[in-house]
Design a protein around this motif. Sequence first.
Motif, PDB file in Angstrom:
ATOM      1  N   THR A 156     -44.402  19.526 -18.310  1.00  0.00           N
ATOM      2  CA  THR A 156     -42.966  19.436 -17.138  1.00  0.00           C
ATOM      3  C   THR A 156     -42.511  20.632 -17.381  1.00  0.00           C
ATOM      4  OG1 THR A 156     -43.805  16.753 -17.598  1.00  0.00           O
ATOM      5  CG2 THR A 156     -41.776  17.864 -16.596  1.00  0.00           C
ATOM      6  N   SER A 157     -41.887  21.078 -18.581  1.00  0.00           N
ATOM      7  CA  SER A 157     -41.073  22.322 -18.503  1.00  0.00           C
ATOM      8  C   SER A 157     -41.298  23.588 -17.436  1.00  0.00           C
ATOM      9  CB  SER A 157     -40.141  22.267 -19.430  1.00  0.00           C
ATOM     10  OG  SER A 157     -39.612  21.184 -20.253  1.00  0.00           O
ATOM     11  N   TYR A 158     -42.525  24.261 -18.226  1.00  0.00           N
ATOM     12  CA  TYR A 158     -43.526  25.152 -17.164  1.00  0.00           C
ATOM     13  C   TYR A 158     -43.716  24.562 -15.849  1.00  0.00           C
ATOM     14  CZ  TYR A 158     -44.457  27.796 -21.432  1.00  0.00           C
ATOM     15  OH  TYR A 158     -44.027  28.728 -22.594  1.00  0.00           O
ATOM     16  N   ALA A 159     -43.884  23.619 -15.540  1.00  0.00           N
ATOM     17  CA  ALA A 159     -44.545  23.290 -13.846  1.00  0.00           C
ATOM     18  C   ALA A 159     -42.628  22.867 -13.270  1.00  0.00           C
ATOM     19  CB  ALA A 159     -44.448  21.830 -13.696  1.00  0.00           C
ATOM     20  N   GLY A 160     -41.911  22.560 -13.431  1.00  0.00           N
ATOM     21  CA  GLY A 160     -40.485  22.750 -13.368  1.00  0.00           C
ATOM     22  C   GLY A 160     -39.741  24.276 -13.071  1.00  0.00           C
ATOM     23  N   ALA A 161     -40.439  24.167 -14.157  1.00  0.00           N
ATOM     24  CA  ALA A 161     -39.842  25.932 -13.579  1.00  0.00           C
ATOM     25  C   ALA A 161     -40.452  27.437 -13.001  1.00  0.00           C
ATOM     26  CB  ALA A 161     -39.594  26.947 -15.444  1.00  0.00           C
ATOM     27  N   GLY A 162     -41.188  26.975 -12.703  1.00  0.00           N
ATOM     28  CA  GLY A 162     -43.005  27.298 -11.219  1.00  0.00           C
ATOM     29  C   GLY A 162     -43.359  28.381 -12.409  1.00  0.00           C
ATOM     30  N   ALA A 163     -43.816  28.329 -13.850  1.00  0.00           N
ATOM     31  CA  ALA A 163     -45.052  29.018 -14.501  1.00  0.00           C
ATOM     32  C   ALA A 163     -45.966  28.519 -14.715  1.00  0.00           C
ATOM     33  CB  ALA A 163     -43.612  29.420 -15.279  1.00  0.00           C
ATOM     34  N   ILE A 194     -38.156  26.002 -21.018  1.00  0.00           N
ATOM     35  CA  ILE A 194     -37.293  24.392 -21.244  1.00  0.00           C
ATOM     36  C   ILE A 194     -35.618  24.601 -20.634  1.00  0.00           C
ATOM     37  CG2 ILE A 194     -36.345  22.734 -23.081  1.00  0.00           C
ATOM     38  CD1 ILE A 194     -38.408  23.061 -24.542  1.00  0.00           C
ATOM     39  N   ALA A 195     -35.447  25.713 -20.973  1.00  0.00           N
ATOM     40  CA  ALA A 195     -33.937  25.696 -20.915  1.00  0.00           C
ATOM     41  C   ALA A 195     -34.207  25.828 -19.122  1.00  0.00           C
ATOM     42  CB  ALA A 195     -33.257  26.952 -21.252  1.00  0.00           C
ATOM     43  N   MET A 196     -34.319  27.023 -18.432  1.00  0.00           N
ATOM     44  CA  MET A 196     -34.527  26.805 -16.615  1.00  0.00           C
ATOM     45  C   MET A 196     -34.764  25.940 -16.023  1.00  0.00           C
ATOM     46  SD  MET A 196     -36.647  30.567 -16.274  1.00  0.00           S
ATOM     47  CE  MET A 196     -35.452  30.328 -14.058  1.00  0.00           C
ATOM     48  N   SER A 197     -35.884  24.534 -17.335  1.00  0.00           N
ATOM     49  CA  SER A 197     -36.020  23.628 -15.788  1.00  0.00           C
ATOM     50  C   SER A 197     -34.842  22.938 -16.438  1.00  0.00           C
ATOM     51  CB  SER A 197     -37.743  22.808 -16.557  1.00  0.00           C
ATOM     52  OG  SER A 197     -37.436  22.790 -17.897  1.00  0.00           O
ATOM     53  N   GLU A 198     -34.363  23.053 -17.203  1.00  0.00           N
ATOM     54  CA  GLU A 198     -32.734  21.826 -17.314  1.00  0.00           C
ATOM     55  C   GLU A 198     -32.122  22.782 -16.103  1.00  0.00           C
ATOM     56  OE1 GLU A 198     -32.469  21.939 -21.306  1.00  0.00           O
ATOM     57  OE2 GLU A 198     -34.067  19.912 -21.714  1.00  0.00           O
ATOM     58  N   PRO A 226     -29.404  23.129 -13.014  1.00  0.00           N
ATOM     59  CA  PRO A 226     -29.264  22.485 -11.273  1.00  0.00           C
ATOM     60  C   PRO A 226     -30.191  23.082 -10.375  1.00  0.00           C
ATOM     61  CG  PRO A 226     -27.355  22.409 -12.743  1.00  0.00           C
ATOM     62  CD  PRO A 226     -28.134  23.811 -13.213  1.00  0.00           C
ATOM     63  N   GLY A 227     -31.068  22.249 -10.108  1.00  0.00           N
ATOM     64  CA  GLY A 227     -31.077  22.675  -8.690  1.00  0.00           C
ATOM     65  C   GLY A 227     -33.084  23.170  -8.842  1.00  0.00           C
ATOM     66  N   SER A 228     -32.994  23.539  -9.857  1.00  0.00           N
ATOM     67  CA  SER A 228     -34.318  24.156 -10.758  1.00  0.00           C
ATOM     68  C   SER A 228     -35.628  23.717  -9.438  1.00  0.00           C
ATOM     69  CB  SER A 228     -34.577  24.390 -12.148  1.00  0.00           C
ATOM     70  OG  SER A 228     -35.096  22.311 -12.526  1.00  0.00           O
ATOM     71  N   VAL A 229     -35.764  22.548  -8.915  1.00  0.00           N
ATOM     72  CA  VAL A 229     -36.487  22.065  -8.956  1.00  0.00           C
ATOM     73  C   VAL A 229     -36.433  21.174  -7.269  1.00  0.00           C
ATOM     74  CG1 VAL A 229     -37.555  20.418 -10.689  1.00  0.00           C
ATOM     75  CG2 VAL A 229     -38.966  21.208  -9.437  1.00  0.00           C
ATOM     76  N   THR A 230     -36.994  20.881  -6.530  1.00  0.00           N
ATOM     77  CA  THR A 230     -37.047  19.632  -5.291  1.00  0.00           C
ATOM     78  C   THR A 230     -38.058  19.206  -5.672  1.00  0.00           C
ATOM     79  OG1 THR A 230     -35.930  21.430  -4.137  1.00  0.00           O
ATOM     80  CG2 THR A 230     -36.773  19.906  -3.424  1.00  0.00           C
ATOM     81  N   MET A 231     -37.752  18.012  -5.901  1.00  0.00           N
ATOM     82  CA  MET A 231     -38.939  16.405  -6.229  1.00  0.00           C
ATOM     83  C   MET A 231     -38.568  15.777  -4.588  1.00  0.00           C
ATOM     84  SD  MET A 231     -39.492  17.362  -9.354  1.00  0.00           S
ATOM     85  CE  MET A 231     -39.788  16.095 -10.015  1.00  0.00           C
ATOM     86  N   HIS A 232     -39.541  14.660  -5.322  1.00  0.00           N
ATOM     87  CA  HIS A 232     -40.455  13.869  -4.643  1.00  0.00           C
ATOM     88  C   HIS A 232     -40.669  14.338  -2.830  1.00  0.00           C
ATOM     89  CE1 HIS A 232     -38.644  11.942  -7.794  1.00  0.00           C
ATOM     90  NE2 HIS A 232     -38.008  12.297  -7.110  1.00  0.00           N
ATOM     91  N   ILE A 233     -41.404  15.463  -2.540  1.00  0.00           N
ATOM     92  CA  ILE A 233     -41.546  16.168  -1.459  1.00  0.00           C
ATOM     93  C   ILE A 233     -43.117  15.217  -1.125  1.00  0.00           C
ATOM     94  CG2 ILE A 233     -42.457  17.988   0.030  1.00  0.00           C
ATOM     95  CD1 ILE A 233     -40.898  19.618  -1.746  1.00  0.00           C
ATOM     96  N   ASP A 234     -43.313  14.467  -0.125  1.00  0.00           N
ATOM     97  CA  ASP A 234     -44.363  13.560   0.471  1.00  0.00           C
ATOM     98  C   ASP A 234     -44.548  14.455   1.535  1.00  0.00           C
ATOM     99  OD1 ASP A 234     -46.518  11.207  -0.031  1.00  0.00           O
ATOM    100  OD2 ASP A 234     -45.638  11.243   1.818  1.00  0.00           O
ATOM    101  N   ILE A 235     -45.747  15.173   1.646  1.00  0.00           N
ATOM    102  CA  ILE A 235     -46.131  15.538   2.950  1.00  0.00           C
ATOM    103  C   ILE A 235     -47.845  14.898   3.499  1.00  0.00           C
ATOM    104  CG2 ILE A 235     -45.200  17.662   3.469  1.00  0.00           C
ATOM    105  CD1 ILE A 235     -46.994  18.647   2.563  1.00  0.00           C
ATOM    106  N   THR A 236     -47.672  15.202   5.082  1.00  0.00           N
ATOM    107  CA  THR A 236     -49.181  13.770   5.008  1.00  0.00           C
ATOM    108  C   THR A 236     -50.192  15.380   5.381  1.00  0.00           C
ATOM    109  OG1 THR A 236     -49.060  14.488   7.723  1.00  0.00           O
ATOM    110  CG2 THR A 236     -48.184  12.484   6.531  1.00  0.00           C
TER     111      THR A 236
END
Length: 708
Positions: A252-259, A471-475, A477-487
Motif C-alpha cells: 500500500t505504501s509503494y502504491a501510494g508513493a507511485g512506485a 513509507i515516509a512519502m506515502s504518509e 500530506p496529499g501524497s495520493v488522490t484517492m476515491h477516483i471513480d470513472i466509467t
Amino acid sequence: MLTAWKRSPMLRLFLPFAAGIFFALHHEIHLVTIGVIGGIVLPTIFYWVVKRRALPYRFRMLPPLAIMLLMGLLGALITALSDPRHSETHFSHHPEDQLHRVRLLDVPAKKEKSWKVFVEVISAGDSIHMRTGSGKVLLYLAPCEALNSLMVDDDIIISSKIQDLSPPLNPNVFDYRQYLMNHGIHGQCYADSLSWMHTKSSDNHTLTGYFRILREYLLQQLTSHQIEEREADVLAALVLGKTTGLDEELMTSYAGAGAVHVLAVSGLHVALIYMILSPILKRVFRGNRARWTKTLLPVFLLWAYAGITGFSPSVLRSALMFTCFIIADNFQKQNNIFNTMSVSAMLLLISEPCMISEAGFQLSYLAVLGIVIYQDPLVHLIYVKNKFLLWAWKLTCVSTAAQLATLPVTLFYFHQFPNYFILTNLLVIPISTIVLYAGLAYFVLYAIPWINHHLAHIAAMLTRVMNDIMIAMSEWPGSVTMHIDITPFESLVITFLVVSSASWILFRRAKSALWSMAFILTLLVCRNLEVMSILDQKVVCFHHVKDGFVISEIRGDGCRIVSSSDLSGDARTQKFVLNGYLDHKGIDALSFCMFNDSANHAGVLEVNDLKVLILHESNSELVGVVPWDVIYFDRKSSRVKLGEDAFDAMHASTLIFGQGYPKEKLNFIREQLPNTNIHDLSKGAVICYLTDTDENSQCVFRHFTESQ
C-alpha cells in the motif's frame, strides 16, 4: 505518427486481432458463425491476391478492410478455442468426482489460515476407477508439517470435490474469480490434512518447474544471511519476481508513493540486465564472426531470467522485444518498435487470449508506448547543460511519459493517483537499480562466501532504505488522490484528452488544442450528470461479511456505516468490502456507527426511512409489534424460536439472512413464507433502492449483480 502508422504493418494487423479477442471475451460467439464469415472473407482475399486485379478507386478500402476483418475473426477463433473447458476430460464435466490426482504448478504459499497452490488435474474418479483428467484448480491445504516437503511438479491425491470458483460477494470489489478464469483456472478445492496424500516427487520436471525450483533455491541462499523478513520479501519480488510474501501494508505504501512497479519484475529490469550484458559481449566477442554468439547468448540469458521470474506478461513482453532488438542490432537490420511491440503482444495473446483483460498486460504495453512517443519531445522541452541535471530530467521525462500513457487505465482500475510520482521515481529507480545489480551479482558470485555475504547485506540495507523512503512519502500530506471513480467511457475520453494535449503541447499542432477543449468539456458534462445522479441517490446496502452485519446507508454524497463491530479502524474490511462501492457511489462524507453504541439497544434500526429489526432472543417479541420493512437474521438469530404469529407478522417484511445463519433453518422459513421477499447474504450483498414520490417512499431490493 501517421508515418509510423504507415511503416508498421504488424500494428495495423494487431489492432483488429486484439479487437476480435476482446469482443469474443465479452460476447458468446459460436464457431459456426466464425466459420461462415471466414468462409466468405478468406476466398475474397485469396482471389484478390492471386488475380492481382486492380479495384476501382472507390473500392480501394475493401482489401484492407477484409484483411482487418479476417484478423478480427482469427482473434475471436483463438479465444473461443482457448477455453480449456471444451476438453471432454476437463474436471468441470465431472462434478461428482471425489478423488483427483493433481500436479503442483508452484510451491505452496502460506496464507492466514491455510496454504494456497495452483495445481493441474491429471486424473480423476473414485476409489474404483480413475480416468484421465485436465484443468487447473486453486487448491487450499490445511496447515501441516507434510507441506514442507512439497515441491513444484510433485503429484498429490486429494479426496475432495472441486467446487466452482467463488464469485464476488460485494459490489464493486476486485473480481478474483474472473482473474483466475483469465489464467485458465476454473475451480477451487479445500483439503484438510487427512484429505490429501503426497504420492511422488517428480523426477521429470517441466521447464517451468525447473525454473521455479531454481528460484526457490536462490531464495533459500539469499535468506540464509539473516536478512530481515520484510527486506527479504522485497528482494525476492524485485530480483526474482516472487511477490507472494510481500507485506500488504508495504504494498500500500509503494502504491501510494507511485512506485509499486518497482516490486514487479518488468521491462525496466530486463533493460537494466541487457545494459550490462551488451557492452561486455561487444568487448569479449569482436567482429562479425561472433555475431551469432552475441545474439544467442544474451537472448538465452534474458529468457532464462524471464523463466526464473515466472514469465509474467511484462517480462515476456520485454524478453520478446529485446530478442527482436538484439537480432536486428547484430545483423544490421532496421528495428521498428511498433512492429516489435505488436508482434510480441500478438504472440502473448495467441498463447493466452484472456491476458488482454489484465491490467498488468495493458499497463506494460501502454507504458512502453508512452515512453517511445513522448519521452524525446518531453526531453527537448527544456535545454539542460549540466550532466547530472540532464540525467535527472531524462529520468523525469521517462516517468512522466509512462504516467501519461497509463493514466486512463490506472484511474479506471485503481481509483487513485500518486501525486509525488516524479520525486518518487527520482529516488527509487536509482536505488532499485543498485539493489537489482547487487542481487544479481550475489547469485552469480554466491560460491564465493565473503563476497556474497557483503553483497546480500548491501542489497538488504538499500532495500531497507528504499522501504523507509516509500513509507515516509506515502504518509506525506496529499501524497495520493484517492476515491477516483470513472466509467469506461470517461477512461476513453481521458485517453483522447491525453493524446490531443500531448499533440498540442509536444508536437505543436494547434488544431489539437480544440480537440483537447472538446474532450475537457465532455468530461465536465459527464461529471455534472454524475453529480446530479449522486445527489438524488438514496440507497441501503446489506453487505456480505463473515460475522455480524455491515449496512451502508447512502443519502446523496453522504454515507453512514452501521455495523455490529467497530469498522472505523478496520482498514482491511474497508478495503475489501466497502471502499470500491463507496467510490462508485461518489461518497464524500463518511461516518461509522457501531450498533451497540447506537441510541436504541433493542435491535431496532432506521436507515433511510427503512425500519430494520436485527433479530435476537431478547427482542423476538417485537416481530409483530410494528410492520418492519426489513428483518435481519444473523448467526445469533438462529437461537430464536419462531411461532405461527411471528410467521404471520413477517409475511409483509423483507427477510435478509446473514452469512452465519444455518441453511436448514433458512430453507424451513422459505417453506413457511413462500411469497415473502427473502435474500441470503451468503450469495452476495443485497441493495435496496429507495425512491421518494409525492405519496410515499418506494423501495426495491435487488441482489447486487442485478444492479451492475
